[in-house]
Scaffold this motif. Sequence first.
Motif, PDB file in Angstrom:
ATOM      1  N   GLU A  92      18.322  68.468  82.510  1.00 18.87           N
ATOM      2  CA  GLU A  92      17.907  68.017  81.169  1.00 18.87           C
ATOM      3  C   GLU A  92      16.627  68.734  80.737  1.00 18.87           C
ATOM      4  OE1 GLU A  92      19.549  65.888  79.176  1.00 18.87           O
ATOM      5  OE2 GLU A  92      20.980  64.981  80.577  1.00 18.87           O
ATOM      6  N   ALA A  93      15.665  68.805  81.634  1.00 18.58           N
ATOM      7  CA  ALA A  93      14.410  69.508  81.326  1.00 18.58           C
ATOM      8  C   ALA A  93      14.664  70.997  81.120  1.00 18.58           C
ATOM      9  CB  ALA A  93      13.385  69.281  82.436  1.00 18.58           C
ATOM     10  N   ARG A  94      15.557  71.566  81.928  1.00 16.94           N
ATOM     11  CA  ARG A  94      15.885  72.987  81.784  1.00 16.94           C
ATOM     12  C   ARG A  94      16.491  73.252  80.410  1.00 16.94           C
ATOM     13  NH1 ARG A  94      14.241  77.604  83.743  1.00 16.94           N
ATOM     14  NH2 ARG A  94      14.300  76.667  85.807  1.00 16.94           N
ATOM     15  N   LEU A  95      17.422  72.379  79.974  1.00 14.77           N
ATOM     16  CA  LEU A  95      18.040  72.552  78.663  1.00 14.77           C
ATOM     17  C   LEU A  95      16.979  72.515  77.569  1.00 14.77           C
ATOM     18  CD1 LEU A  95      20.613  72.944  77.034  1.00 14.77           C
ATOM     19  CD2 LEU A  95      20.902  70.449  77.034  1.00 14.77           C
ATOM     20  N   HIS A  96      16.044  71.591  77.677  1.00 12.50           N
ATOM     21  CA  HIS A  96      14.951  71.511  76.701  1.00 12.50           C
ATOM     22  C   HIS A  96      14.130  72.801  76.703  1.00 12.50           C
ATOM     23  CE1 HIS A  96      11.869  69.730  74.179  1.00 12.50           C
ATOM     24  NE2 HIS A  96      10.964  70.161  75.053  1.00 12.50           N
ATOM     25  N   ALA A  97      13.818  73.321  77.891  1.00  8.27           N
ATOM     26  CA  ALA A  97      13.035  74.563  77.999  1.00  8.27           C
ATOM     27  C   ALA A  97      13.791  75.749  77.419  1.00  8.27           C
ATOM     28  CB  ALA A  97      12.666  74.816  79.462  1.00  8.27           C
ATOM     29  N   LEU A  98      15.093  75.798  77.646  1.00  8.14           N
ATOM     30  CA  LEU A  98      15.906  76.887  77.091  1.00  8.14           C
ATOM     31  C   LEU A  98      15.894  76.842  75.562  1.00  8.14           C
ATOM     32  CD1 LEU A  98      18.903  76.648  79.565  1.00  8.14           C
ATOM     33  CD2 LEU A  98      17.310  78.584  79.374  1.00  8.14           C
ATOM     34  N   LYS A  99      16.009  75.657  75.007  1.00 10.15           N
ATOM     35  CA  LYS A  99      15.965  75.511  73.538  1.00 10.15           C
ATOM     36  C   LYS A  99      14.608  75.953  73.008  1.00 10.15           C
ATOM     37  CE  LYS A  99      19.343  71.811  73.183  1.00 10.15           C
ATOM     38  NZ  LYS A  99      19.592  70.398  72.901  1.00 10.15           N
ATOM     39  N   LYS A 100      13.539  75.528  73.675  1.00  5.10           N
ATOM     40  CA  LYS A 100      12.184  75.888  73.246  1.00  5.10           C
ATOM     41  C   LYS A 100      11.975  77.399  73.289  1.00  5.10           C
ATOM     42  CE  LYS A 100       7.394  74.674  74.031  1.00  5.10           C
ATOM     43  NZ  LYS A 100       6.443  73.872  74.778  1.00  5.10           N
ATOM     44  N   ALA A 101      12.560  78.060  74.293  1.00  5.00           N
ATOM     45  CA  ALA A 101      12.427  79.514  74.429  1.00  5.00           C
ATOM     46  C   ALA A 101      13.402  80.275  73.529  1.00  5.00           C
ATOM     47  CB  ALA A 101      12.667  79.910  75.887  1.00  5.00           C
ATOM     48  N   ALA A 102      14.272  79.552  72.839  1.00  2.00           N
ATOM     49  CA  ALA A 102      15.313  80.141  71.983  1.00  2.00           C
ATOM     50  C   ALA A 102      16.290  80.991  72.780  1.00  2.00           C
ATOM     51  CB  ALA A 102      14.697  80.928  70.825  1.00  2.00           C
ATOM     52  N   ASP A 103      16.505  80.625  74.050  1.00  2.00           N
ATOM     53  CA  ASP A 103      17.500  81.315  74.869  1.00  2.00           C
ATOM     54  C   ASP A 103      18.884  80.789  74.498  1.00  2.00           C
ATOM     55  OD1 ASP A 103      15.601  82.777  76.228  1.00  2.00           O
ATOM     56  OD2 ASP A 103      15.584  81.477  77.991  1.00  2.00           O
ATOM     57  N   PRO A 104      19.853  81.680  74.277  1.00  2.12           N
ATOM     58  CA  PRO A 104      21.205  81.243  73.920  1.00  2.12           C
ATOM     59  C   PRO A 104      21.848  80.438  75.056  1.00  2.12           C
ATOM     60  CG  PRO A 104      20.912  83.587  73.471  1.00  2.12           C
ATOM     61  CD  PRO A 104      19.726  83.136  74.261  1.00  2.12           C
ATOM     62  N   VAL A 105      22.371  79.272  74.719  1.00  2.00           N
ATOM     63  CA  VAL A 105      23.090  78.436  75.672  1.00  2.00           C
ATOM     64  C   VAL A 105      24.580  78.586  75.355  1.00  2.00           C
ATOM     65  CG1 VAL A 105      23.495  76.079  76.461  1.00  2.00           C
ATOM     66  CG2 VAL A 105      21.158  76.851  75.973  1.00  2.00           C
ATOM     67  N   ASP A 106      25.343  79.080  76.324  1.00  2.00           N
ATOM     68  CA  ASP A 106      26.765  79.342  76.117  1.00  2.00           C
ATOM     69  C   ASP A 106      27.649  78.135  76.421  1.00  2.00           C
ATOM     70  OD1 ASP A 106      26.154  81.925  75.366  1.00  2.00           O
ATOM     71  OD2 ASP A 106      26.610  82.780  77.337  1.00  2.00           O
ATOM     72  N   ALA A 107      27.226  77.295  77.364  1.00  2.00           N
ATOM     73  CA  ALA A 107      28.034  76.130  77.720  1.00  2.00           C
ATOM     74  C   ALA A 107      27.173  75.093  78.420  1.00  2.00           C
ATOM     75  CB  ALA A 107      29.195  76.523  78.629  1.00  2.00           C
TER      76      ALA A 107
END
Length: 152
Positions: A92-107
Amino acid sequence: MPYHAGFVVADIREGIRDFEERLGYTFNEPISARAEDMEDRISGTRGPIDLWISYTRESPFRLEVIQTSGEGVYGRKYLGLHHLGIWEPDPEARLHALKKAADPVDAIFRDADGSVSIIYARSATIPGCRIEYVGDAARPVLEHWFETGSFA
């Protein structure tokens, strides 16, 4: 640190045979695994997905083969090296960090309670292979499977 590299292949038996012959790995018998809730942002779908997959028994760095499926994140256009897998203590924290970094989440894979268990993401700044963040909660079951070939 990555513990496996995942490859999408057109035919799982051919993929296994090729890696065994070329690299000397020993694969577990492929299994059909069902994920009940996978949000595939490549195809724009969410729901269950059935996967045909196998891992090598050798460690510490394993290979995974996944037979191509559908038009999304496991589609034919992703044949070959698909991802590097790492254990993630807090998806959950990783997903939040990915969104904050604007890293594309594929799935995103979710457990029955809605919590995030697996994420496929890419770097917004460095092109290349996606990372599979696998929640630590799944580690004991997955490591048992890797070692024994039994997903029980």
